[in-house]
Design an enzyme around this catalytic site. Structure first.
Site, PDB file in Angstrom:
ATOM      1  N   HIS A 160      51.964  44.741  97.253  1.00 55.34           N
ATOM      2  CA  HIS A 160      52.916  45.812  96.951  1.00 55.34           C
ATOM      3  C   HIS A 160      54.318  45.320  97.274  1.00 55.34           C
ATOM      4  O   HIS A 160      54.508  44.560  98.219  1.00 55.34           O
ATOM      5  CB  HIS A 160      52.605  47.039  97.832  1.00 55.34           C
ATOM      6  CG  HIS A 160      53.682  48.093  97.784  1.00 55.34           C
ATOM      7  ND1 HIS A 160      53.752  49.012  96.762  1.00 55.34           N
ATOM      8  CD2 HIS A 160      54.739  48.341  98.597  1.00 55.34           C
ATOM      9  CE1 HIS A 160      54.808  49.797  96.973  1.00 55.34           C
ATOM     10  NE2 HIS A 160      55.421  49.410  98.081  1.00 55.34           N
ATOM     11  N   GLU A 202      58.944  53.643 103.044  1.00 54.94           N
ATOM     12  CA  GLU A 202      57.635  53.010 103.162  1.00 54.94           C
ATOM     13  C   GLU A 202      57.511  52.232 104.477  1.00 54.94           C
ATOM     14  O   GLU A 202      56.441  52.227 105.098  1.00 54.94           O
ATOM     15  CB  GLU A 202      57.412  52.089 101.960  1.00 54.94           C
ATOM     16  CG  GLU A 202      57.256  52.881 100.659  1.00 54.94           C
ATOM     17  CD  GLU A 202      57.294  52.028  99.392  1.00 54.94           C
ATOM     18  OE1 GLU A 202      57.193  52.612  98.304  1.00 54.94           O
ATOM     19  OE2 GLU A 202      57.433  50.784  99.496  1.00 54.94           O
ATOM     20  N   ASN A 251      46.031  44.050  92.316  1.00 53.52           N
ATOM     21  CA  ASN A 251      47.112  43.107  92.050  1.00 53.52           C
ATOM     22  C   ASN A 251      47.743  42.509  93.311  1.00 53.52           C
ATOM     23  O   ASN A 251      48.915  42.160  93.322  1.00 53.52           O
ATOM     24  CB  ASN A 251      48.145  43.726  91.115  1.00 53.52           C
ATOM     25  CG  ASN A 251      48.762  44.983  91.687  1.00 53.52           C
ATOM     26  OD1 ASN A 251      48.453  45.364  92.805  1.00 53.52           O
ATOM     27  ND2 ASN A 251      49.639  45.606  90.926  1.00 53.52           N
TER      28      ASN A 251
HETATM   29  P1  IDP Z   1      54.072  48.179  91.127  1.00 48.68           P
HETATM   30  O1  IDP Z   1      53.087  47.987  92.262  1.00 48.68           O
HETATM   31  O2  IDP Z   1      54.288  46.900  90.361  1.00 48.68           O
HETATM   32  O3  IDP Z   1      55.362  48.816  91.565  1.00 48.68           O
HETATM   33  P2  IDP Z   1      53.347  50.748  89.991  1.00 48.68           P
HETATM   34  O4  IDP Z   1      53.551  51.111  88.553  1.00 48.68           O
HETATM   35  O5  IDP Z   1      54.266  51.355  90.993  1.00 48.68           O
HETATM   36  O6  IDP Z   1      53.382  49.153  90.072  1.00 48.68           O
HETATM   37  O7  IDP Z   1      51.840  51.102  90.337  1.00 48.68           O
HETATM   38  C1  IDP Z   1      51.404  51.123  91.687  1.00 48.68           C
HETATM   39  C2  IDP Z   1      50.060  50.442  91.762  1.00 48.68           C
HETATM   40  O8  IDP Z   1      49.103  51.201  91.029  1.00 48.68           O
HETATM   41  C3  IDP Z   1      49.994  49.047  91.129  1.00 48.68           C
HETATM   42  O9  IDP Z   1      50.489  48.031  91.988  1.00 48.68           O
HETATM   43  C4  IDP Z   1      48.513  48.904  90.855  1.00 48.68           C
HETATM   44  O10 IDP Z   1      47.769  48.584  92.054  1.00 48.68           O
HETATM   45  C5  IDP Z   1      48.140  50.324  90.433  1.00 48.68           C
HETATM   46  N1  IDP Z   1      48.215  50.485  88.974  1.00 48.68           N
HETATM   47  C6  IDP Z   1      49.334  50.541  88.202  1.00 48.68           C
HETATM   48  N2  IDP Z   1      49.036  50.673  86.905  1.00 48.68           N
HETATM   49  C7  IDP Z   1      47.676  50.704  86.839  1.00 48.68           C
HETATM   50  C8  IDP Z   1      46.739  50.828  85.744  1.00 48.68           C
HETATM   51  O11 IDP Z   1      47.105  50.944  84.569  1.00 48.68           O
HETATM   52  N3  IDP Z   1      45.422  50.814  86.109  1.00 48.68           N
HETATM   53  C9  IDP Z   1      44.980  50.690  87.378  1.00 48.68           C
HETATM   54  N4  IDP Z   1      45.823  50.574  88.433  1.00 48.68           N
HETATM   55  C10 IDP Z   1      47.149  50.576  88.163  1.00 48.68           C
HETATM   56 MG    MG Z   2      55.727  50.711  92.334  1.00 46.61          MG
END
Ligand code: IDP
Ligand code: MG
Length: 139
Positions: free
Chosen positions: A117, A128, A114
């Protein structure tokens, strides 16, 4: 603790696709000042530690693989209300749910890959930032 800074990473997919310049331009155009900046490659141990909060999640192994497969751009950004405003700028975790014009809507491929971060709190922004930068690398 400062409340006007956040921490970001342009993840390996952003670097691979040549999106560093476009994403940094959007960050600058949105009113963030770059306080610290580097291209760096996280080791497996680095990524496991950085994402330790997710260690029990089913995607943890996949996340560590992804974040270590190539270099990232790490940066500390300064702006009033930085953490919240940057989360708005990047959009939802899943690009399919991200608002039009957000960085993830524009550049992310999937919920796993995605593009960027963004810290989720002032406390985590400080932790961080310190994970990636020494004091003399912050301006
Ligand atoms: P965020 O980056 O929007 O804060 P978080 O829930 O903290 O999202 O998750 C950290 C990272 O883990 C996400 O940015 C993404 O790269 C990965 N991630 C989150 N949910 C999933 C999932 O359901 N499948 C695969 N990777 C995920
Ligand atoms: Mg996060």
């Amino acid at each position: 603790m400062r409340t006007d800074r956040t921490f970001t990473m342009l993840k390996p997919d952003s670097v691979e696709k040549g999106h560093i310049g476009a994403i940094l331009e959007k960050i600058n155009a949105s009113g963030f000042r770059i306080v610290a900046l580097k291209l760096t490659h996280m080791t497996t141990q680095d990524a496991q530690a950085f994402y330790a909060v997710h260690s029990e999640r089913p995607f943890y192994g996949e996340l560590v693989e992804y974040m270590t497969r190539g270099p990232i751009v790490a940066a500390i950004l300064e702006k009033e209300n930085a953490v919240e405003d940057f989360r708005t700028l990047i959009g939802a975790t899943n690009p399919a749910d991200a608002a039009e014009g957000t960085i993830r809507k524009l550049y992310a491929a999937s919920i796993g890959e995605n593009a960027v971060h963004g810290s989720d709190s002032d406390e985590n922004a400080a932790i961080e930032g310190a994970f990636h930068f020494a004091g003399r690398e912050m301006f």
